[in-house]
Design a protein around this motif. Sequence first.
Motif, short mmCIF file in Angstrom:
data_model
loop_
_atom_site.label_atom_id
_atom_site.label_comp_id
_atom_site.label_asym_id
_atom_site.label_seq_id
_atom_site.Cartn_x
_atom_site.Cartn_y
_atom_site.Cartn_z
N VAL A 47 0.72 -1.18 -0.01
CA VAL A 47 -0.12 -0.09 0.22
C VAL A 47 0.81 1.30 0.01
CG1 VAL A 47 -1.70 -1.20 1.40
CG2 VAL A 47 -0.30 0.27 2.52
N GLN A 48 0.34 2.36 -0.61
CA GLN A 48 0.94 3.75 -0.53
C GLN A 48 0.17 4.39 0.39
OE1 GLN A 48 1.70 5.48 -4.36
NE2 GLN A 48 3.61 6.35 -3.52
N TRP A 49 0.77 5.34 1.00
CA TRP A 49 0.04 6.30 2.08
C TRP A 49 -0.73 7.44 1.21
CZ3 TRP A 49 -0.53 3.02 5.87
CH2 TRP A 49 0.25 2.66 6.30
N LEU A 50 -1.85 7.69 1.62
CA LEU A 50 -2.37 8.94 1.03
C LEU A 50 -2.60 10.26 2.10
CD1 LEU A 50 -5.59 7.55 -0.68
CD2 LEU A 50 -3.37 7.92 -1.70
N GLU A 51 -2.25 11.22 1.57
CA GLU A 51 -2.59 12.34 2.46
C GLU A 51 -3.23 13.50 1.69
OE1 GLU A 51 1.92 14.29 2.53
OE2 GLU A 51 1.24 13.04 4.27
N ASP A 52 -3.83 14.45 2.39
CA ASP A 52 -4.51 15.65 1.74
C ASP A 52 -3.48 16.49 1.05
OD1 ASP A 52 -6.94 14.59 1.77
OD2 ASP A 52 -7.75 16.32 3.11
N ARG A 53 -3.63 17.07 -0.24
CA ARG A 53 -2.77 17.88 -0.70
C ARG A 53 -3.49 19.45 -0.76
NH1 ARG A 53 -2.35 14.12 -6.30
NH2 ARG A 53 -1.31 12.46 -5.41
N PRO A 54 -2.82 20.32 -0.88
CA PRO A 54 -3.21 21.63 -0.82
C PRO A 54 -4.08 21.99 -2.05
CG PRO A 54 -0.84 21.81 -0.71
CD PRO A 54 -0.97 20.50 -1.13
N SER A 55 -5.30 22.58 -1.86
CA SER A 55 -6.23 22.86 -2.82
C SER A 55 -5.79 23.41 -4.01
CB SER A 55 -7.34 23.48 -1.96
OG SER A 55 -8.42 23.95 -3.18
N ASN A 56 -6.46 23.13 -5.24
CA ASN A 56 -5.83 23.96 -6.37
C ASN A 56 -6.04 25.44 -6.27
OD1 ASN A 56 -5.38 21.76 -7.64
ND2 ASN A 56 -7.21 21.28 -8.45
N ASP A 57 -7.23 25.81 -5.40
CA ASP A 57 -7.30 27.25 -5.08
C ASP A 57 -6.90 27.68 -3.81
OD1 ASP A 57 -8.48 29.74 -4.89
OD2 ASP A 57 -10.55 29.15 -4.88
N GLY A 58 -5.80 28.32 -4.19
CA GLY A 58 -5.01 28.70 -2.86
C GLY A 58 -5.61 29.45 -2.03
#
Length: 281
Positions: free
Chosen positions: A170-181
Amino acid sequence: MALPQLIPSPSSSSLPHKPTFNPNPIPSPLNPNPNFLSPHLRRRRQRPGSLRCSASSFSERHPTNQPKSDDVVELPIFPLPLVLFPGAILPLQIFEFRYRIMMHSLLQTDLRFGVIYNDAVSGTADVGCVGEVVKHERLVDDRFFLICKGQERFRVTDLVRTKPYLVAEVQWLEDRPSNDGEEDLEALASEVESYMKDVIRLSNRLGGKPEKDVQDLRRNLFPTPFSFFVGSTFEGAPREQQALLELEDTAARLKREKDTLRNTLNYLTAASAVKDVFPSA
């Protein structure tokens, strides 16, 4: 505390992508078939190497020391007909032989396994959440009662083995910065909390429960763990929960939850108006 029947928006009622795993036949949720994976995953090269989750069971602390998203590890997998969110608490009873074997192995290692959603319609998703055993009781017949806490999210990237239980890379998932900064996550979280409070109040009224103020629902949670908390309250809508779990953008998750709560509030408002006009209905 679970919210009433939810009304997801039509555009967001399905999973973001087709699940990777396709059970055929579908195993019993509490008796998963280790050979249910799709043929293309089974052919991959092996490398060495009371089921409810409700708002009242959600951890107040934000998970810390999360692994990096590019880490790849091996993880035992437990398919279940539910969605576990980071920070949530999940009670389980382990009675099937293969998962008793898994528990004996976990008790000698780090007590972590992957919970992944499976149903007869969607198949088995490829995104799940780590469940860490925080309490356990072993009975005389070798069954186990567990209390698990949701930790990191993961995506299955490869199948290591299927017997005696599933183990996957498995590969860990984490939230990325929104496209709308410019997205104001705090404002979004506050809107979602406000809708939740209104839904709870109206639901209590329709259910004949005493009117009372809804307490602080955020409990000092930051927007990302709060979005997971909200998703954990959407009991009875596991496919919607799975879609929320798979999102890698906190703003997108909060917006989707806001839409669902707003639709639910509109439905409850209409039902309340009918009840006021026709009290005996």
